[in-house]
Motif scaffolding. Structure first.
Motif, PDB file in Angstrom:
ATOM      1  N   ALA A  81       0.823  -1.211   0.000  1.00 12.28           N
ATOM      2  CA  ALA A  81       0.000   0.000   0.000  1.00 12.28           C
ATOM      3  C   ALA A  81       0.852   1.254   0.000  1.00 12.28           C
ATOM      4  O   ALA A  81       0.495   2.267  -0.616  1.00 12.28           O
ATOM      5  N   CYS A  85       0.981   4.075  -2.845  1.00 10.61           N
ATOM      6  CA  CYS A  85       0.819   5.481  -2.452  1.00 10.61           C
ATOM      7  C   CYS A  85       1.910   6.322  -3.094  1.00 10.61           C
ATOM      8  O   CYS A  85       1.656   7.426  -3.585  1.00 10.61           O
ATOM      9  N   ARG A 112      -9.658   4.456  -5.767  1.00 14.60           N
ATOM     10  CA  ARG A 112      -9.722   3.226  -4.972  1.00 14.60           C
ATOM     11  C   ARG A 112      -9.828   2.001  -5.883  1.00 14.60           C
ATOM     12  O   ARG A 112      -9.271   0.942  -5.587  1.00 14.60           O
ATOM     13  N   ASN A 117      -8.232  -0.142  -1.237  1.00 22.42           N
ATOM     14  CA  ASN A 117      -8.655   0.695  -0.103  1.00 22.42           C
ATOM     15  C   ASN A 117      -7.481   1.246   0.698  1.00 22.42           C
ATOM     16  O   ASN A 117      -7.422   2.441   1.001  1.00 22.42           O
ATOM     17  N   ALA A 118      -6.536   0.369   1.071  1.00 19.46           N
ATOM     18  CA  ALA A 118      -5.451   0.792   1.962  1.00 19.46           C
ATOM     19  C   ALA A 118      -4.578   1.843   1.307  1.00 19.46           C
ATOM     20  O   ALA A 118      -4.224   2.861   1.927  1.00 19.46           O
ATOM     21  N   ALA A 119      -4.233   1.629   0.038  1.00 19.78           N
ATOM     22  CA  ALA A 119      -3.368   2.592  -0.656  1.00 19.78           C
ATOM     23  C   ALA A 119      -4.098   3.913  -0.886  1.00 19.78           C
ATOM     24  O   ALA A 119      -3.526   4.989  -0.709  1.00 19.78           O
ATOM     25  N   ARG A 121      -6.443   5.264   0.869  1.00 14.39           N
ATOM     26  CA  ARG A 121      -6.527   6.019   2.126  1.00 14.39           C
ATOM     27  C   ARG A 121      -5.228   6.775   2.386  1.00 14.39           C
ATOM     28  O   ARG A 121      -5.247   7.956   2.764  1.00 14.39           O
ATOM     29  N   LEU A 122      -4.087   6.113   2.168  1.00 17.24           N
ATOM     30  CA  LEU A 122      -2.802   6.793   2.358  1.00 17.24           C
ATOM     31  C   LEU A 122      -2.622   7.928   1.355  1.00 17.24           C
ATOM     32  O   LEU A 122      -2.135   9.012   1.702  1.00 17.24           O
ATOM     33  N   GLU A 294      -6.412  -0.670  15.191  1.00 19.18           N
ATOM     34  CA  GLU A 294      -6.711  -0.201  13.845  1.00 19.18           C
ATOM     35  C   GLU A 294      -6.632   1.314  13.748  1.00 19.18           C
ATOM     36  O   GLU A 294      -6.252   1.869  12.705  1.00 19.18           O
ATOM     37  N   ASP A 297      -3.166   2.215  13.171  1.00 21.70           N
ATOM     38  CA  ASP A 297      -2.608   1.659  11.930  1.00 21.70           C
ATOM     39  C   ASP A 297      -1.482   0.677  12.196  1.00 21.70           C
ATOM     40  O   ASP A 297      -0.461   0.670  11.506  1.00 21.70           O
ATOM     41  N   ASP A 299      -1.311  -2.250  11.514  1.00 23.97           N
ATOM     42  CA  ASP A 299      -1.109  -3.196  10.421  1.00 23.97           C
ATOM     43  C   ASP A 299      -0.065  -2.705   9.427  1.00 23.97           C
ATOM     44  O   ASP A 299       0.391  -3.459   8.564  1.00 23.97           O
ATOM     45  N   ILE A 300       0.324  -1.436   9.535  1.00 23.21           N
ATOM     46  CA  ILE A 300       1.362  -0.886   8.655  1.00 23.21           C
ATOM     47  C   ILE A 300       2.734  -1.218   9.238  1.00 23.21           C
ATOM     48  O   ILE A 300       3.083  -0.757  10.330  1.00 23.21           O
TER      49      ILE A 300
END
Length: 440
Positions: A81, A85, A112, A117-119, A121-122, A294, A297, A299-300
């Motif tokens: 992600a 980004c 998106r 989704n994850a990328a 958002r960043l 969450e 973040d 998970d990053i």
């Protein structure tokens, strides 16, 4: 200058580490982006279709810059992600460049659908957060170089003590400072267009630091020093020489002290994040233990860029300037014909440059060629390999007179010839070099 020494045996093949670096870089060197990610050719084609290849961007087109940022982040083993980004980091324009990949009315759903989704958002956060202010004013300005060096050492000891002994000290000065600048629950910044508060997690701030390191390393060269009158090498963007003529004289830029400071702050944040999670696991009564992972973040993954000894060193501004100037004197003088004493002087300047700034590959590559010309094959192999490792680690060139791909290819030629214990003694022979495929 041919050597009169007897032929020497060929050195062992490249180490596994070097081969791994080459394997990671090879899809980019060969233009096989689909090997990296099957979606990548289509994502790049989308950028090309909206005109990114027509836009000027510092030392290349905007399309080249975006792909370069993806390459750098990928070679640094950043999460997928984060790499995406980097590729689409100006999808909605941002606070640094007046460039937007897509039209202003393009919805977030469209972006998106391209990157996930994850990328997305960043990307959206990167474009709405005034990250230059966040990085320079809210973080870097609170540390001088000596404090960063000191805190890197202290944080290493803290983390080692926590890992080995389960010992935590909440009153450590380096931790308290990180926590004051970037609390565990994140930091509120102002939306650059609406002025509304935006909560940014500590890990996302760290991601933006890493992206800034990649971004600056790809696009900065001597022209920015002229623009911002960066004589002291701090690159604080305070000068205003708008008469500077692009592209300048082609010198490497004085941007590495800034990048090393960014890397040091990134390391402090990464270590504080690890300590925070270890401490929370040990003690559920920790004040911030109930913060949802969450929202933070977690998970990053905060990977460590392989530059400046994995972000553990700060390059002194004086050393940065002296190293750049010695290198420039050497390459300019080397283009002039001369005898043995002339090339000995060039070699001394290259070695002085490497001593002052051991974190870039080009001076070592140039020195490798000089050693080959003098028939000193073992030294040539050592310098060419060291330079190649650094080039592959950065994913971008310091000396931007030539592309990263060209520097990597040339370093591989030198390494191959050093291992063969041969080097041309004619101009035509130099011109005909390039059989990189033989070095695997």
């Amino acid at each position: 200058m041919a050597s009169t020494a007897p032929p020497q045996s060929v050195s062992p093949p490249a180490t596994a580490d070097l081969q791994a670096l080459l394997d990671a870089a090879r899809p980019f060197l060969r233009g096989e982006l689909e090997v990296v990610d099957p979606r990548l050719p289509s994502l790049v084609a989308t950028l090309r279709s909206v005109g990114a290849g027509e836009c000027w961007h510092k030392n290349a087109s905007f399309l080249e810059h975006l792909v370069d940022i993806y390459r750098i982040l990928h070679l640094w083993q950043a999460p997928e992600a984060v790499c995406l980004c980097g590729l689409y980091h100006s999808a909605y324009s941002n606070s640094s460049d007046n460039l937007a990949i897509f039209k202003p009315n393009t919805s977030r759903d469209v972006v998106r659908s391209f990157v996930g989704n994850a990328a997305e958002r960043l990307i959206h956060l990167y474009c709405i957060v005034p990250w230059p202010t966040l990085i320079h004013n809210d973080l870097l300005s609170h540390y001088d170089d000596s404090e960063l060096v000191k805190n890197l050492k202290l944080s290493e000891m803290s983390l080692q003590n926590a890992r080995e002994n389960g010992a935590f000290k909440g009153d450590e000065t380096w931790r308290k400072k990180v926590q004051s600048l970037l609390p565990a629950k994140g930091i509120k910044v102002k939306h650059r267009k609406t002025g509304e508060d935006v909560l940014v997690s500590r890990r996302v701030v760290a991601v933006f630091l890493m992206m800034a390191m990649a971004d600056f390393s790809d696009q900065f060269f001597g022209f920015q020093d002229m623009l911002f009158e960066n004589g002291d090498g701090r690159l604080e963007f305070t000068g205003n020489n708008f008469w500077a003529l692009w592209p300048g004289d082609g010198k490497p830029g004085l941007w590495m002290n800034l990048i090393s400071r960014m890397g040091a702050v990134y390391m402090l944040v990464a270590r504080e994040e690890e300590l925070f999670t270890l401490e929370r696991k040990k003690s559920k009564s920790h004040a911030d233990s109930e913060l949802p992972s969450e929202e933070r973040d977690e998970d990053i993954e905060l990977v460590l860029p392989p530059v400046f000894d994995s972000c553990t060193r700060v390059l002194d501004t004086g050393d940065q300037i002296e190293a750049r100037d010695k290198y420039w004197e050497a390459v300019c003088e080397a283009s002039k014909s001369g005898g043995a004493e002339h090339y000995d002087a060039v070699e001394r300047k290259l070695r002085e440059s490497i001593k002052k700034n051991p974190f870039v590959g080009e001076p070592r590559v140039v020195l490798g060629q000089l050693c080959l010309g003098k028939g000193r094959y073992e030294e040539a192999e050592r310098e060419a390999e060291a330079g190649l490792r650094l080039l592959l680690g950065w994913g971008s060139p310091w000396d931007k007179r030539m592309s990263w791909e060209a520097w990597v290819a040339w370093a591989r030629v030198l390494l191959m010839k050093a291992r063969e214990r041969s080097w041309p003694d004619t101009s035509r022979g130099i011109r005909n070099l390039g059989l990189v495929w033989r070095f695997e």
